[in-house]
Write a protein that holds these residues in place. Structure first.
Motif, PDB file in Angstrom:
ATOM      1  N   GLY A 134       0.825  -1.201   0.000  1.00 44.00           N
ATOM      2  CA  GLY A 134       0.000   0.000   0.000  1.00 44.00           C
ATOM      3  C   GLY A 134       0.856   1.246   0.000  1.00 44.00           C
ATOM      4  N   PHE A 135       0.444   2.250  -0.771  1.00 45.07           N
ATOM      5  CA  PHE A 135       1.162   3.520  -0.854  1.00 45.07           C
ATOM      6  C   PHE A 135       0.281   4.644  -0.320  1.00 45.07           C
ATOM      7  N   ASP A 136       0.788   5.360   0.698  1.00 43.71           N
ATOM      8  CA  ASP A 136       0.154   6.563   1.227  1.00 43.71           C
ATOM      9  C   ASP A 136       1.199   7.657   1.301  1.00 43.71           C
ATOM     10  N   LEU A 137       0.763   8.897   1.455  1.00 42.35           N
ATOM     11  CA  LEU A 137       1.708   9.984   1.665  1.00 42.35           C
ATOM     12  C   LEU A 137       2.258   9.928   3.083  1.00 42.35           C
ATOM     13  N   GLY A 138       3.551  10.197   3.213  1.00 43.79           N
ATOM     14  CA  GLY A 138       4.145  10.246   4.540  1.00 43.79           C
ATOM     15  C   GLY A 138       3.910  11.599   5.199  1.00 43.79           C
ATOM     16  N   LYS A 139       4.211  11.684   6.488  1.00 44.96           N
ATOM     17  CA  LYS A 139       4.037  12.939   7.216  1.00 44.96           C
ATOM     18  C   LYS A 139       5.097  13.959   6.831  1.00 44.96           C
ATOM     19  N   LYS A 140       6.304  13.474   6.542  1.00 44.30           N
ATOM     20  CA  LYS A 140       7.382  14.372   6.151  1.00 44.30           C
ATOM     21  C   LYS A 140       7.333  14.619   4.646  1.00 44.30           C
ATOM     22  N   PRO A 141       7.682  15.834   4.195  1.00 42.23           N
ATOM     23  CA  PRO A 141       7.693  16.136   2.754  1.00 42.23           C
ATOM     24  C   PRO A 141       8.629  15.183   2.001  1.00 42.23           C
ATOM     25  N   GLY A 142       8.161  14.705   0.853  1.00 36.03           N
ATOM     26  CA  GLY A 142       8.982  13.840   0.022  1.00 36.03           C
ATOM     27  C   GLY A 142       9.037  12.395   0.467  1.00 36.03           C
ATOM     28  N   THR A 143       8.179  12.017   1.413  1.00 33.06           N
ATOM     29  CA  THR A 143       8.191  10.634   1.893  1.00 33.06           C
ATOM     30  C   THR A 143       6.846   9.963   1.619  1.00 33.06           C
ATOM     31  N   PHE A 144       6.881   8.636   1.627  1.00 32.12           N
ATOM     32  CA  PHE A 144       5.682   7.818   1.471  1.00 32.12           C
ATOM     33  C   PHE A 144       5.561   6.887   2.668  1.00 32.12           C
ATOM     34  N   GLY A 182      -3.503   4.692  -1.846  1.00 35.80           N
ATOM     35  CA  GLY A 182      -4.349   5.507  -0.992  1.00 35.80           C
ATOM     36  C   GLY A 182      -4.752   6.793  -1.690  1.00 35.80           C
ATOM     37  N   GLU A 183      -5.871   7.378  -1.255  1.00 38.24           N
ATOM     38  CA  GLU A 183      -6.412   8.559  -1.921  1.00 38.24           C
ATOM     39  C   GLU A 183      -5.424   9.723  -1.909  1.00 38.24           C
ATOM     40  N   GLY A 184      -4.739   9.941  -0.778  1.00 35.60           N
ATOM     41  CA  GLY A 184      -3.780  11.041  -0.694  1.00 35.60           C
ATOM     42  C   GLY A 184      -2.650  10.891  -1.683  1.00 35.60           C
ATOM     43  N   ALA A 185      -2.085   9.678  -1.777  1.00 37.69           N
ATOM     44  CA  ALA A 185      -0.995   9.436  -2.717  1.00 37.69           C
ATOM     45  C   ALA A 185      -1.488   9.525  -4.154  1.00 37.69           C
ATOM     46  N   ALA A 186      -2.739   9.082  -4.391  1.00 40.99           N
ATOM     47  CA  ALA A 186      -3.292   9.128  -5.749  1.00 40.99           C
ATOM     48  C   ALA A 186      -3.486  10.563  -6.214  1.00 40.99           C
ATOM     49  N   LYS A 187      -3.923  11.446  -5.316  1.00 38.23           N
ATOM     50  CA  LYS A 187      -4.125  12.847  -5.698  1.00 38.23           C
ATOM     51  C   LYS A 187      -2.800  13.575  -5.886  1.00 38.23           C
ATOM     52  N   ALA A 188      -1.797  13.203  -5.087  1.00 33.55           N
ATOM     53  CA  ALA A 188      -0.496  13.872  -5.180  1.00 33.55           C
ATOM     54  C   ALA A 188       0.344  13.352  -6.340  1.00 33.55           C
ATOM     55  N   GLY A 189       0.068  12.109  -6.773  1.00 34.66           N
ATOM     56  CA  GLY A 189       0.863  11.489  -7.836  1.00 34.66           C
ATOM     57  C   GLY A 189       1.773  10.421  -7.257  1.00 34.66           C
ATOM     58  N   PHE A 190       1.836   9.255  -7.917  1.00 41.64           N
ATOM     59  CA  PHE A 190       2.584   8.134  -7.351  1.00 41.64           C
ATOM     60  C   PHE A 190       3.559   7.516  -8.348  1.00 41.64           C
ATOM     61  N   THR A 191       3.923   8.240  -9.404  1.00 35.88           N
ATOM     62  CA  THR A 191       4.846   7.699 -10.409  1.00 35.88           C
ATOM     63  C   THR A 191       6.188   7.323  -9.794  1.00 35.88           C
ATOM     64  N   ASP A 192       6.729   8.193  -8.941  1.00 34.15           N
ATOM     65  CA  ASP A 192       8.054   7.933  -8.367  1.00 34.15           C
ATOM     66  C   ASP A 192       8.071   6.650  -7.548  1.00 34.15           C
ATOM     67  N   ILE A 193       7.033   6.445  -6.734  1.00 34.70           N
ATOM     68  CA  ILE A 193       7.064   5.305  -5.838  1.00 34.70           C
ATOM     69  C   ILE A 193       6.736   4.004  -6.560  1.00 34.70           C
ATOM     70  N   ILE A 194       6.009   4.085  -7.692  1.00 33.86           N
ATOM     71  CA  ILE A 194       5.664   2.866  -8.428  1.00 33.86           C
ATOM     72  C   ILE A 194       6.748   2.503  -9.437  1.00 33.86           C
TER      73      ILE A 194
END
Length: 402
Positions: free
Chosen positions: A43-53, A111-123
């Protein structure tokens, strides 16, 4: 003399074989099964720190002991906040004491947050690392992927395995798209078509008309609707009916259940699609190019409700003709809802641009750069034809005269 010559030849041949064996690849880098932890879901979500998942890994561990429990697996789910997927692998390995085996991955949950922000880098890791297979499924969730993968299901199954099983059985109802990693990468590579992913959520007893026994601990998964993306960014969601329209227009309906009413809203028909085919063709109306969808469906009527008297054979035939018209109207409405959504979003999740390119590449070259602007008013026609294959095990109504 001849014998000595044969012996010499045999020695040389044996020496050559020995040398060849030394250069054959062996299991020098093998890893024992006991040392591995099969990875089932990520599962991919946005992390609390900028630039993290926040990456959640769901690992499977076979239960110890004999009997039925030997075939079952225990849940080992870890979440780590990292800047890269490789870093997550290292951290989970330190915790689990087993090496996560990537080749067994079945599902990626965005996750919705990661989907809205973009997930190309992590995938990127999923498409680049050799152990991953492009047959794994991609799904969206409106909450956090971490929450979805950590729920306890009432049947005791791992959430990732349950999602995988739902995806594999998706053709039985054809109500949501099943998207594999390879297909998603192909779509975003085409540039003209917007990707679409199914939405997975948990459902409480009583929601959407579904009730279940709350006494048994756990929750249930619910797959309905889909999300439309611009590249790797979530833009909006499609409703259940809009998603069904997408399935019809994409020629992805193999089996599905369909319900409707007659023209007087007194008799209801419940049926199952036995087969369907959606064809496409370009038309030219006084120099204006458009696309026509031709949908043909064969349906079995399994349920007729509201008939109050015994029908004669001609009356029954007339009723089935009404059913064909009503079924065609339902399909038409679902398709029109999906087309309207495409026009409103100015995103070609229906792949109309791809179809134009296939049938008239020269014309597509003239409009592809302004395609998103042209979607809103590009001419589209629908022609839906339904035939009732049979009306169940009875050729007439089961009711009798008063």
């Amino acid at each position: 003399m001849e014998t000595r010559r044969h012996q010499k030849v045999n020695r040389i041949a044996a020496l050559i074989l020995i040398v060849c064996l030394l250069f054959l690849p062996g299991c020098w880098g093998k890893r024992e099964v006991e040392e591995l932890a099969p990875l089932i879901g990520v599962g991919f979500d946005l992390g609390k720190k900028p630039g993290t998942f926040l990456i959640t890994m769901q690992l499977a561990k076979p239960k110890q002991g004999g009997g039925e429990s030997a075939a079952k697996i225990e849940d080992r789910t870890f979440s780590v906040e990292v800047a890269s997927a490789r870093e997550a692998t290292e951290m989970v390995y330190k915790i689990s004491s087993r090496i996560p085996f990537m080749g067994s991955l079945k599902v990626i949950v965005i996750g919705e947050g990661a989907a809205k922000a973009g997930f190309t880098d992590i995938i990127d890791f999923a498409q680049r690392f050799s152990e991953f297979r492009r047959t794994m499924y991609l799904v969206l969730t409106k909450g956090k992927a971490q929450t979805l993968l950590n729920i306890k299901l009432r049947d005791g199954e791992l959430p990732a395995m349950s999602i995988k099983n739902h995806m594999e059985q998706g053709n039985n109802l054809s109500t949501f798209p099943t998207v594999r990693l390879g297909h998603y990468l192909t779509i975003i590579g085409s540039q003209s078509t917007a990707p679409i992913l199914p939405v997975v959520e948990t459902i409480k007893s009583g929601e959407d008309g579904i009730e279940y026994n709350n006494a048994k601990e756990g929750k249930e998964l619910h797959i309905q609707g889909s999300g439309v993306l611009r590249g790797d960014h979530l833009v909006d969601y499609l409703t259940d009916k809009e998603t069904k329209g997408y399935m019809w227009l994409e020629n992805n309906v193999q089996n599905c259940l369909i319900n409707t009413m007659d023209d007087k809203d007194k008799v209801s028909f419940g049926g199952q699609v036995l087969k369907s085919k959606t064809r496409y063709k370009l038309f030219d109306n006084n120099g204006v190019i458009g696309l026509q969808y031709q949908i043909q469906a064969s349906i079995s009527v399994d349920e007729v409700m509201g008939v109050k008297q015994q029908l004669s054979e001609p009356e029954w035939v007339d009723l089935m003709n009404q059913a064909e018209t009503s079924y065609a109207k339902v399909i038409q409405e679902e398709c029109e809802m999906s087309i309207k959504k495409e026009r409103d979003l100015s995103l070609d999740f229906l792949g109309i641009g791809r179809l134009i390119d296939e049938r008239d590449p020269s014309y597509w070259k003239t409009i592809k750069d302004q395609w998103e602007e042209k979607i809103a008013d590009f001419p589209l026609n629908l022609n839906v034809q339904v035939s009732v294959h049979h009306s169940g095990m009875s050729s007439s109504s089961s009711t009798t005269n008063d």
